[in-house]
Every structure is written in C-alpha cells, then in structure tokens.
Design a protein around this motif. Structure first.
Motif, short mmCIF file in Angstrom:
data_model
loop_
_atom_site.label_atom_id
_atom_site.label_comp_id
_atom_site.label_asym_id
_atom_site.label_seq_id
_atom_site.Cartn_x
_atom_site.Cartn_y
_atom_site.Cartn_z
N LEU A 1 0.85 -1.18 0.00
CA LEU A 1 0.00 0.00 0.00
C LEU A 1 0.89 1.24 0.00
O LEU A 1 2.08 1.15 0.34
N GLU B 1 0.39 -1.46 5.93
CA GLU B 1 0.43 -2.85 5.47
C GLU B 1 -0.89 -3.53 5.81
O GLU B 1 -1.52 -3.22 6.81
N TYR B 2 -1.28 -4.48 4.96
CA TYR B 2 -2.44 -5.30 5.29
C TYR B 2 -2.09 -6.15 6.51
O TYR B 2 -1.04 -6.77 6.57
N TRP B 3 -3.00 -6.14 7.49
CA TRP B 3 -2.78 -6.90 8.72
C TRP B 3 -4.15 -7.26 9.26
O TRP B 3 -4.93 -6.40 9.65
N SER B 4 -4.49 -8.52 9.27
CA SER B 4 -5.80 -8.99 9.68
C SER B 4 -5.76 -9.51 11.11
O SER B 4 -5.23 -10.59 11.39
N VAL C 1 -0.35 -11.41 8.22
CA VAL C 1 0.17 -10.58 7.14
C VAL C 1 0.27 -11.46 5.90
O VAL C 1 0.29 -12.68 6.00
N LYS C 2 0.31 -10.84 4.74
CA LYS C 2 0.29 -11.60 3.50
C LYS C 2 1.63 -12.25 3.16
O LYS C 2 1.66 -13.34 2.60
N SER D 1 -7.12 -0.60 13.69
CA SER D 1 -6.73 -1.33 12.48
C SER D 1 -7.96 -1.91 11.77
O SER D 1 -8.01 -1.93 10.54
N ARG D 2 -8.95 -2.34 12.54
CA ARG D 2 -10.19 -2.85 11.92
C ARG D 2 -10.96 -1.72 11.24
O ARG D 2 -11.53 -1.92 10.16
N ASN E 1 -9.91 -0.88 7.70
CA ASN E 1 -10.05 -2.01 6.76
C ASN E 1 -8.87 -2.97 6.80
O ASN E 1 -8.31 -3.33 5.76
N ASN E 2 -8.49 -3.36 8.00
CA ASN E 2 -7.41 -4.33 8.22
C ASN E 2 -6.07 -3.85 7.67
O ASN E 2 -5.32 -4.60 7.07
N VAL E 3 -5.80 -2.58 7.90
CA VAL E 3 -4.52 -2.00 7.52
C VAL E 3 -3.89 -1.42 8.78
O VAL E 3 -4.56 -0.80 9.59
#
Length: 139
Positions: A46, A50-53, A65-66, A119-120, A123-125
C-alpha cells in the motif's frame, strides 16, 4: 547405489538354512528438491501501511500478514516508533508454514484494544500513525 535389505532363510523349513539378503538399487525420491509450497503470495504494498488482519486481543494481539516481507516492514515501523531494535513485538514466520505468517503486538508496548479497533476501522490495515497512537506512554 546398491543396498541390501530384508533377511530371510533360504529354506524356511530347514532351521539350519542360510540367511539371504536381497540387493536393490536405491534411487532418490522423484520429488526430492521440489518445494512442498508451490504457491507464493504476491507482496502487495500500500502507499501507506500494510495489510494486517487481526485475530483479536488475547495474551497478545496477533494478526495475519500476506508475506514475510510485509511482516518485516511492520516490524521496522514498530522499531521506529519505539525507537529501539530490541522490542517485544515480533514477526512469527516459520519456513515450514510459509503462508501462515503473523505479526504479534505485545501488551507491554501497546494498547492492544485500541490497536485492534483502529486497524479494523482502517479495513485491516496497520500504519505507522496507528502504531504511534497506540504506543504506551512508558515506551
């Protein structure tokens, strides 16, 4: 390479019979050297964060993480915010499970509930700004 295997009496009905071993040609397994993981996720970046769920708050705040590189970038953000390379939050990467990568924030360094919520909402970032907002004052 030849190897001996199996031992059995040449004449099973004779108790004094000679024992026989068979000879075989040993070959490598056909998949030897082939990685068991054929699929590798793309390292999507991004512009910020970073994407982080998140998996939710427990003993720590773990999230997926991806890629390993994305987890390392989160670790770099955490180290920069805390101002130290010696932090308790860590990247959980296991070569035997290359698609099950987690980053774990620790309660001794961050407000985990707030970090989870922010973070939620994003949008999980996870971003450096979110990490800064959730840093505990003593750190």
């Amino acid at each position: 390479m030849k190897c001996l295997y199996g031992a059995y009496p040449e004449n099973p009905s004779d108790p004094n019979s000679e024992w026989v071993k068979e000879e075989a040609i040993r070959i490598d397994h056909p998949r030897k050297g082939i990685s068991p993981w054929h699929w590798k996720p793309k390292d999507i970046r991004l512009e910020e964060g970073e994407y982080w769920s998140s998996r939710g708050v427990g003993y720590d705040l773990s999230g997926f993480v991806k890629t390993k590189a994305a987890g390392e970038r989160i670790l770099a953000m955490v180290r920069e915010v805390l101002g130290t390379d010696d932090c308790e939050s860590w990247l959980d990467y296991r070569p035997s499970e290359p698609t099950w990568i987690q980053f774990k924030f620790q309660s001794s360094e961050f407000d985990l509930e707030k970090l989870n919520k922010l973070s939620r909402e994003a949008n999980n970032v996870i971003t450096k700004e979110i990490i800064k907002q959730c840093k505990l004052p003593s750190n």
